[in-house]
Motif scaffolding. Structure first.
Motif, PDB file in Angstrom:
ATOM      1  N   SER A 225       0.860  -1.177   0.000  1.00  0.00           N
ATOM      2  CA  SER A 225       0.000   0.000   0.000  1.00  0.00           C
ATOM      3  C   SER A 225       0.892   1.222   0.000  1.00  0.00           C
ATOM      4  O   SER A 225       1.890   1.264   0.707  1.00  0.00           O
ATOM      5  N   SER A 226       0.562   2.206  -0.773  1.00  0.00           N
ATOM      6  CA  SER A 226       1.268   3.492  -0.831  1.00  0.00           C
ATOM      7  C   SER A 226       1.666   3.787  -2.262  1.00  0.00           C
ATOM      8  O   SER A 226       1.768   2.895  -3.123  1.00  0.00           O
ATOM      9  N   GLY A 227       1.918   5.069  -2.501  1.00  0.00           N
ATOM     10  CA  GLY A 227       2.302   5.505  -3.833  1.00  0.00           C
ATOM     11  C   GLY A 227       3.607   4.910  -4.304  1.00  0.00           C
ATOM     12  O   GLY A 227       3.777   4.612  -5.492  1.00  0.00           O
ATOM     13  N   THR A 228       4.554   4.713  -3.376  1.00  0.00           N
ATOM     14  CA  THR A 228       5.858   4.173  -3.751  1.00  0.00           C
ATOM     15  C   THR A 228       5.725   2.770  -4.338  1.00  0.00           C
ATOM     16  O   THR A 228       6.238   2.476  -5.427  1.00  0.00           O
ATOM     17  N   LEU A 229       5.041   1.882  -3.635  1.00  0.00           N
ATOM     18  CA  LEU A 229       4.900   0.505  -4.107  1.00  0.00           C
ATOM     19  C   LEU A 229       4.020   0.433  -5.349  1.00  0.00           C
ATOM     20  O   LEU A 229       4.267  -0.376  -6.252  1.00  0.00           O
ATOM     21  N   GLN A 230       3.012   1.285  -5.438  1.00  0.00           N
ATOM     22  CA  GLN A 230       2.174   1.305  -6.630  1.00  0.00           C
ATOM     23  C   GLN A 230       2.976   1.784  -7.843  1.00  0.00           C
ATOM     24  O   GLN A 230       2.807   1.269  -8.953  1.00  0.00           O
ATOM     25  N   ALA A 231       3.865   2.759  -7.620  1.00  0.00           N
ATOM     26  CA  ALA A 231       4.707   3.252  -8.714  1.00  0.00           C
ATOM     27  C   ALA A 231       5.657   2.167  -9.195  1.00  0.00           C
ATOM     28  O   ALA A 231       5.870   1.992 -10.407  1.00  0.00           O
ATOM     29  N   ILE A 232       6.233   1.413  -8.259  1.00  0.00           N
ATOM     30  CA  ILE A 232       7.157   0.332  -8.621  1.00  0.00           C
ATOM     31  C   ILE A 232       6.425  -0.756  -9.395  1.00  0.00           C
ATOM     32  O   ILE A 232       6.909  -1.251 -10.427  1.00  0.00           O
ATOM     33  N   GLU A 233       5.234  -1.132  -8.938  1.00  0.00           N
ATOM     34  CA  GLU A 233       4.456  -2.152  -9.654  1.00  0.00           C
ATOM     35  C   GLU A 233       4.105  -1.665 -11.055  1.00  0.00           C
ATOM     36  O   GLU A 233       4.190  -2.425 -12.035  1.00  0.00           O
ATOM     37  N   SER A 234       3.714  -0.399 -11.167  1.00  0.00           N
ATOM     38  CA  SER A 234       3.346   0.150 -12.469  1.00  0.00           C
ATOM     39  C   SER A 234       4.518   0.111 -13.442  1.00  0.00           C
ATOM     40  O   SER A 234       4.354  -0.258 -14.623  1.00  0.00           O
ATOM     41  N   LEU A 235       5.716   0.457 -12.968  1.00  0.00           N
ATOM     42  CA  LEU A 235       6.907   0.421 -13.823  1.00  0.00           C
ATOM     43  C   LEU A 235       7.188  -0.994 -14.312  1.00  0.00           C
ATOM     44  O   LEU A 235       7.572  -1.205 -15.467  1.00  0.00           O
ATOM     45  N   MET A 236       6.991  -1.964 -13.434  1.00  0.00           N
ATOM     46  CA  MET A 236       7.243  -3.364 -13.827  1.00  0.00           C
ATOM     47  C   MET A 236       6.266  -3.826 -14.894  1.00  0.00           C
ATOM     48  O   MET A 236       6.641  -4.566 -15.816  1.00  0.00           O
ATOM     49  N   GLU A 274       6.616  12.430 -12.418  1.00  0.00           N
ATOM     50  CA  GLU A 274       7.619  13.437 -12.035  1.00  0.00           C
ATOM     51  C   GLU A 274       7.755  13.565 -10.526  1.00  0.00           C
ATOM     52  O   GLU A 274       8.861  13.746 -10.004  1.00  0.00           O
ATOM     53  N   ASN A 275       6.632  13.467  -9.794  1.00  0.00           N
ATOM     54  CA  ASN A 275       6.666  13.616  -8.337  1.00  0.00           C
ATOM     55  C   ASN A 275       7.387  12.468  -7.637  1.00  0.00           C
ATOM     56  O   ASN A 275       7.729  12.583  -6.458  1.00  0.00           O
ATOM     57  N   ARG A 276       7.606  11.355  -8.339  1.00  0.00           N
ATOM     58  CA  ARG A 276       8.256  10.188  -7.742  1.00  0.00           C
ATOM     59  C   ARG A 276       9.746  10.109  -8.073  1.00  0.00           C
ATOM     60  O   ARG A 276      10.458   9.274  -7.532  1.00  0.00           O
ATOM     61  N   ARG A 277      10.214  10.977  -8.947  1.00  0.00           N
ATOM     62  CA  ARG A 277      11.578  10.841  -9.452  1.00  0.00           C
ATOM     63  C   ARG A 277      12.629  10.935  -8.346  1.00  0.00           C
ATOM     64  O   ARG A 277      13.581  10.141  -8.308  1.00  0.00           O
ATOM     65  N   ASN A 278      12.472  11.874  -7.430  1.00  0.00           N
ATOM     66  CA  ASN A 278      13.493  12.066  -6.396  1.00  0.00           C
ATOM     67  C   ASN A 278      13.450  11.016  -5.286  1.00  0.00           C
ATOM     68  O   ASN A 278      14.391  10.934  -4.486  1.00  0.00           O
ATOM     69  N   VAL A 279      12.369  10.234  -5.205  1.00  0.00           N
ATOM     70  CA  VAL A 279      12.286   9.250  -4.118  1.00  0.00           C
ATOM     71  C   VAL A 279      12.247   7.810  -4.620  1.00  0.00           C
ATOM     72  O   VAL A 279      12.229   6.879  -3.819  1.00  0.00           O
ATOM     73  N   ILE A 280      12.264   7.603  -5.944  1.00  0.00           N
ATOM     74  CA  ILE A 280      12.159   6.238  -6.465  1.00  0.00           C
ATOM     75  C   ILE A 280      13.403   5.408  -6.130  1.00  0.00           C
ATOM     76  O   ILE A 280      13.324   4.199  -5.929  1.00  0.00           O
ATOM     77  N   MET A 281      14.553   6.077  -6.036  1.00  0.00           N
ATOM     78  CA  MET A 281      15.804   5.363  -5.724  1.00  0.00           C
ATOM     79  C   MET A 281      15.734   4.773  -4.313  1.00  0.00           C
ATOM     80  O   MET A 281      15.973   3.590  -4.105  1.00  0.00           O
ATOM     81  N   SER A 282      15.405   5.602  -3.356  1.00  0.00           N
ATOM     82  CA  SER A 282      15.325   5.118  -1.975  1.00  0.00           C
ATOM     83  C   SER A 282      14.143   4.172  -1.803  1.00  0.00           C
ATOM     84  O   SER A 282      14.221   3.189  -1.065  1.00  0.00           O
ATOM     85  N   GLY A 283      13.038   4.439  -2.511  1.00  0.00           N
ATOM     86  CA  GLY A 283      11.883   3.552  -2.426  1.00  0.00           C
ATOM     87  C   GLY A 283      12.200   2.160  -2.927  1.00  0.00           C
ATOM     88  O   GLY A 283      11.765   1.153  -2.342  1.00  0.00           O
ATOM     89  N   THR A 284      12.972   2.080  -3.995  1.00  0.00           N
ATOM     90  CA  THR A 284      13.376   0.777  -4.534  1.00  0.00           C
ATOM     91  C   THR A 284      14.325   0.063  -3.582  1.00  0.00           C
ATOM     92  O   THR A 284      14.225  -1.160  -3.376  1.00  0.00           O
TER      93      THR A 284
END
Length: 510
Positions: A225-236, A274-284
């Motif tokens: 749950s959360s934008g970070t995990l949803q963003a990662i799933e979407s990229l995959m 764009e809003n996820r770009r600066n935190v995608i590294m740490s989120g991953t």
């Protein structure tokens, strides 16, 4: 007695009518999320959502929110207010998470925010955040008996929950989040294998603290749950790195792609907001650490999150299914509270509350605090009769009380602390003058309710009149009753002295 006082609190509806509109506002460390929904046929239908990247957590330094972060937050709320004005404040709940939990100066933000929104801002503990996240996720999934691990990676913390259907079994909140982790490991924006490995290792070390409880084998499916995990799933899904959900192999491919860039600002991956770009590294890095430490093979994501959980919890509060009631009952049972004494104090506090609520501008939330304090004022007896109010206050402040915000627990603890003996001025060192005066009135009512219980253990308290003024209270007993009860008279005189030091004048006649 007091037949002229009705029993309706008069501070809003006691039931949730069909078609009622509710709102939840999540003040996260990374983003603020607003959701508005209509209650129809015992279900919620979402009618509006708003989200803004505020990054309160990025403005948290040495336990203090900087002025820029506070201003960003308030400016966002000013925009959200236009939509929130369509919802009754009584059916609105605003919650703050990790950044506000950690900020020692959080009232510099929550005070103006409450004035702006016209409703309380509840800063919640990590385990309470986890409970609400699970509630939001559970309502978005099939109602089956399958046990699930729910993970929510936020801006400042990550919540872990194991539960079945709508009930949680385990709850934890760890101090790792995509905003705080970015500041710590990618502070200047530079990307390298060494930096990424450092971020991954730090996250894995933190997760190892809860591995025994949350590792594979303790649940049947993993849900993010959360934008970070949803963003990662979407990229995959977009890049074909996974057939379903988030997988370890998919994370490896995402890591390789991210490490091909040398700076956070250079990250350019199709499908990444764009809003996820600066935190995608740490989120991953955090997600990879969680997968490896807990032996997760695949994780699907859920649209439900904290804000949805807040809405469902709000429905419970408005429909007489308040989880806070269960928390108080459980605490009373755990510490073997004398229920007859607690009931006496609650009944007397009710009489005093009804008699003073109009002149002292008390509302339903004040009565709830008084009642909960009445039911728990003796929990410290389980440790020692000596200074039992201090022991009780510590228990209330330190216990995990599902449903309660930080301020509610601290206020409840202060009521119990001050219900007997002296009232230390230092107890209010962080309180604004108006809030302090309001709190002192509640303390006054609880002190008197507690004092009268010693009479009612032996005989019924006679009819007496209560008259409230802005800075005082008058008690008028039947003629001759005080003379026949010298111990109570002496106790009331002592109360006059204690309350006078706080600016409240107690007058006694009869």
């Amino acid at each position: 007695m007091f037949s002229e006082y009705d029993t309706n609190d008069g501070d809003g509806p006691s039931e949730l009518p069909e078609g009622a509109t509710l709102a939840a506002l999540d003040l996260g460390s990374n983003s603020f999320h607003l959701i508005i929904a209509r209650f129809e046929h015992d279900e919620l239908r979402v009618i509006e959502t708003l989200a803004e990247k505020v990054q309160l957590g990025a403005g948290l330094r040495n336990g203090q929110l900087d002025r820029a972060a506070i201003e960003r937050g308030l400016e966002c709320l000013a925009r959200f207010k236009q939509v929130l004005d369509s919802v009754d404040p009584y059916r609105t709940r605003v919650v703050g998470t990790n950044a506000l939990r950690k900020a020692r100066n959080r009232r510099d933000f929550t005070g103006p925010a409450q004035q702006l929104l016209g409703t309380a801002v509840d800063v919640i503990y990590g385990r309470e955040e986890a409970r609400l996240v699970y509630l939001g996720v559970a309502h978005s999934l099939a109602d089956d008996k399958q046990s699930r691990l729910v993970v929510d990676i936020g801006g400042g913390s990550t919540e872990f929950i194991v539960g079945e259907r709508f009930e949680t079994r385990e709850l934890d909140s760890l101090q790792i989040g995509c905003v705080s982790h970015t500041s710590r490991h990618f502070g200047n924006g530079k990307i390298s294998k060494r930096r990424y490995r450092s971020a991954y290792t730090a996250a894995r070390l933190e997760v190892s603290r809860v591995r025994r409880v949350y590792q594979a084998g303790n649940w049947q499916e993993a849900v993010g749950s959360s934008g970070t995990l949803q963003a990662i799933e979407s990229l995959m899904q977009i890049h074909g790195w996974s057939d379903v959900g988030i997988t370890r192999d998919g994370l490896n491919k995402l890591e390789q792609k991210l490490l091909s860039f040398s700076h956070l600002e250079e990250i350019d991956i199709e499908g990444l907001n764009e809003n996820r770009r600066n935190v995608i590294m740490s989120g991953t890095a955090i997600t990879s650490a969680i997968f490896d430490e807990l032996d997760i093979t695949v994780m699907r994501t859920s649209p439900g999150a904290l804000r949805e959980g807040v809405l469902y919890d709000l429905i419970g509060r408005l429909s007489h299914e308040d989880v806070r009631e269960r928390s108080i009952q459980a605490l009373s049972q755990r510490y073997s509270v004398d229920q007859s004494n607690a009931e006496l104090v609650q009944q007397r506090a009710r009489v005093l509350y009804l008699a003073t609520r109009k002149d002292w501008k008390l509302d339903k939330s004040d009565w709830k605090l008084l009642r909960w304090a009445s039911m728990t004022h003796e929990i410290g007896m389980a440790m020692s009769h000596k200074k039992y109010n201090q022991h009780g206050a510590y228990v209330l402040r330190a216990s995990d009380l599902p449903g309660f915000s930080q301020d509610e627990q601290e206020t409840l603890a202060l009521l119990v602390l001050c219900h007997r003996r002296g009232i230390a001025a230092s107890s209010f060192s962080r309180w604004e003058p108006a809030a302090k005066q309001h709190m002192l009135k509640l303390i006054c009512l609880l002190r008197l309710a507690s004092l009268f219980k010693y009479v009612e253990q032996l005989e019924y308290l006679p009819d007496f009149r209560v008259h409230a003024q802005d800075t005082g209270l008058q008690l008028e007993f039947p003629s001759g009753w005080l003379a026949q009860h010298p111990q109570t008279t002496q106790s009331l005189k002592q109360e006059k002295t204690v309350l006078a030091k706080t600016g409240l004048k107690l007058t006694i006649s009869g």
